[in-house]
Design an enzyme around this catalytic site. Structure first.
Site, mmCIF file in Angstrom:
data_model
loop_
_atom_site.group_PDB
_atom_site.id
_atom_site.type_symbol
_atom_site.label_atom_id
_atom_site.label_comp_id
_atom_site.label_asym_id
_atom_site.label_seq_id
_atom_site.Cartn_x
_atom_site.Cartn_y
_atom_site.Cartn_z
ATOM 1 C CG LEU A 35 -1.617 1.304 1.607
ATOM 2 C CD1 LEU A 35 -2.546 1.754 0.490
ATOM 3 C CD2 LEU A 35 -2.400 1.133 2.904
ATOM 4 N N GLY B 238 -0.026 8.647 -1.519
ATOM 5 C CA GLY B 238 0.470 9.800 -2.274
ATOM 6 C C GLY B 238 1.130 9.447 -3.585
ATOM 7 C CB SER C 1 -1.301 12.058 -7.664
ATOM 8 O OG SER C 1 -0.782 12.955 -6.704
ATOM 9 N N GLY D 138 5.579 12.434 -8.138
ATOM 10 C CA GLY D 138 6.813 12.317 -7.378
ATOM 11 C C GLY D 138 7.227 10.915 -6.986
ATOM 12 N N GLY E 111 5.994 8.805 -4.837
ATOM 13 C CA GLY E 111 4.907 7.829 -4.779
ATOM 14 C C GLY E 111 4.545 7.286 -6.146
ATOM 15 C CB SER F 183 12.787 15.002 5.349
ATOM 16 O OG SER F 183 13.571 16.123 5.000
ATOM 17 C CE1 TYR G 1 8.105 18.169 4.999
ATOM 18 C CE2 TYR G 1 10.415 18.618 5.475
ATOM 19 C CZ TYR G 1 9.442 17.863 4.840
ATOM 20 O OH TYR G 1 9.814 16.800 4.055
#
Length: 286
Positions: free
Chosen positions: A6, A9, A11, A13, A15, A138, A151
């Site tokens: 699974l 995200g 759509s 980049g 993912g 990150s 962030y």
């Protein structure tokens, strides 16, 4: 039987690239995104290469969509082998200037979404006594950076969450935990971060303006100096994720480039892949 995965995200980049790459490497992929109307590019690849990719709606900030996606996978396959927590969004703004709604949004998308997705798959992985959870964090999950404190705070939270989880689900339940830590990624993720900052004119005036201008100029300079390899492509990062997924003994932490490795060196040199701290925590508490 193929392992299934699974991915959130998908759509654009990392993912998007991961969904295709995993499918080409004998995984059954459940590619999810908030809005399936953005799946046209992925659908083209699915049809062109006859990929084993199944599209599902999932918004990491809405637990009912997470549950529905996981329930669908269990109904179809009676198992869930892997979760790749990829969905996230960049954000650069001073704490003073961020609204309450923005603070909630950056935390929900980058941290709580990871918690909710992980929470949804854990009962199934625990029951089957196997599984793997990989989360994109990150270098900002290890090193705080100017104008990125909100962030970075969310990414630090993911790192702590995954580190704590790894101490007690790995050995008794054979659930492997990893954090993949890129530097900059040349995808719509970066575009999104910029749109949340300079385009809205948040730093046109005020005492932070000259500091932010230096920050943005430095970002642009690094982006132009490709030899430093600050900004990777989504596919380059996806290949690191695939390596982690195929590793029998994956690390808790892995950086995706030499630049990222060097950037985090002061934080990671004593325990680069996180295995020492996990063992120390097990010895101390369990």
């Amino acid at each position: 039987m193929k392992k299934n995965v699974l991915i959130t995200g998908t759509s654009t980049g990392v993912g998007f690239e991961s969904a295709i790459l995993f499918a080409k490497n004998n995984f059954k992929v459940y590619a999810t995104m908030r809005n399936l109307e953005k799946a046209s590019k992925l659908k083209e690849h699915i049809e062109k290469d006859n990929l084993d990719i199944h599209l599902l709606p999932l918004d990491v900030t809405k637990t009912e969509t997470i549950k529905a996606a996981v329930d669908t996978i269990i109904e179809n396959d009676s198992k869930i082998d892997m979760l790749f927590n990829n969905a996230g969004a960049g954000f650069a703004k001073t704490t003073e200037q961020a609204t309450e709604a923005e603070i909630k949004w950056v935390t929900d998308v980058n941290y709580l979404g990871v918690v909710y997705c992980t929470q949804a798959v854990l009962p199934h992985m625990r029951k089957q006594k196997s599984g793997q959870i990989i989360s994109i964090t990150s270098v900002g999950g290890l090193v705080g950076q100017p104008f990125n404190e909100l962030y970075c705070g969310a990414k630090f939270a993911v790192e702590g969450f995954m580190e704590g989880l790894a101490t007690y689900v790995s050995e008794p339940f054979n659930i492997k935990i990893s954090c993949v830590e890129p530097g900059g990624i040349s995808t719509e993720f970066m575009t999104s971060a910029i749109e949340k900052t300079a385009i809205e004119g948040q730093f046109a005036t005020g005492e932070y303006a000259p500091i932010f201008e230096r920050y943005m100029a430095g970002n642009q300079k690094r982006a132009n100096e490709s030899e430093t390899q600050v900004y990777q492509t989504g596919l380059e990062v996806a290949n690191v994720v695939l390596d982690v997924a195929q590793n029998e003994n994956p690390p808790l932490r892995i950086r995706t480039s030499q630049w990222a490795e060097d950037f985090c060196n002061l934080k990671t040199q004593a325990d680069p892949d996180g295995t020492k701290i996990v063992q120390q925590l097990k010895d101390s508490f369990l």
